[in-house]
Design a protein around this motif. Structure first.
Motif, PDB file in Angstrom:
ATOM      1  N   LYS A  52      29.372  65.117  42.800  1.00 47.53           N
ATOM      2  CA  LYS A  52      28.662  63.870  43.095  1.00 47.53           C
ATOM      3  C   LYS A  52      27.656  63.909  41.395  1.00 47.53           C
ATOM      4  CE  LYS A  52      26.655  64.789  47.702  1.00 47.53           C
ATOM      5  NZ  LYS A  52      25.072  64.638  48.565  1.00 47.53           N
ATOM      6  N   ARG A  55      29.888  62.662  38.828  1.00 43.52           N
ATOM      7  CA  ARG A  55      30.285  60.976  38.955  1.00 43.52           C
ATOM      8  C   ARG A  55      29.329  59.783  38.135  1.00 43.52           C
ATOM      9  NH1 ARG A  55      32.333  62.262  44.136  1.00 43.52           N
ATOM     10  NH2 ARG A  55      29.843  62.050  45.080  1.00 43.52           N
ATOM     11  N   TYR A  56      27.794  60.808  38.227  1.00 41.07           N
ATOM     12  CA  TYR A  56      26.843  59.884  37.988  1.00 41.07           C
ATOM     13  C   TYR A  56      26.337  60.438  36.874  1.00 41.07           C
ATOM     14  CZ  TYR A  56      22.087  58.781  37.962  1.00 41.07           C
ATOM     15  OH  TYR A  56      20.968  58.313  37.677  1.00 41.07           O
TER      16      TYR A  56
END
Length: 156
Positions: A52, A55-56
């Motif tokens: 996560k 991706r950010y």
């Protein structure tokens, strides 16, 4: 002042006695280190969270977080751990800021934030935290780090 706690363990067969001495200290600042914080932070790593985060946050060449190496620790877990290290000395906090790992730097600014918020923190320490922030603002390289630290460390 250091003191010794002795634990006596009797092992069978042969009934040998083993005496273990564990040294503790009442001066918490000597045991609250950058290394201990990082070791404790590693306990919260998660591969799912790492995916996560990657991706950010953009950490590729010529991107905001170029060179950052993520661990995969949720922000809330890092904040809670930082609160446990509220008594960390600024010299140890600065070592955390040196890390290429954003979660470690988040821990550093969170510790600074918790200290600055604490009504028991002296004006001298608040000044140290402010000076540290300004001196090492190069290591506070994303909005989350800024948002976590500026209201109390700088704004105060």
């Amino acid at each position: 002042m250091p003191k010794n706690n002795r634990v006596k363990i009797t092992a069978k067969p042969g009934k040998q006695t083993l005496l273990i001495t564990r040294e503790t200290t009442t001066d918490r600042s000597t045991v609250i280190s950058e290394e201990l914080f990082i070791e404790r932070l590693k306990d919260y790593r998660s591969l799912e969270e790492l995916k996560k985060i990657q991706r950010y946050f953009k950490s590729g060449e010529e991107q905001c977080g170029e060179g950052d190496e993520f661990m995969g620790v949720r922000m809330g877990q890092g904040f809670a751990l930082a609160k446990e290290f509220i008594e960390m000395l600024p010299i140890e906090i600065e070592k955390l800021l040196e890390s290429p790992v954003p979660e470690v730097r988040t821990g550093a600014v969170s510790i600074m934030d918790w200290q600055a918020r604490n009504k028991k923190t002296s004006e001298g320490r608040r000044k140290e935290l402010f000076d540290l922030y300004l001196r090492r603002h190069d290591r506070i390289n994303n909005g989350d780090l800024v948002d976590r630290s500026t209201p109390y460390v700088v704004g105060g």
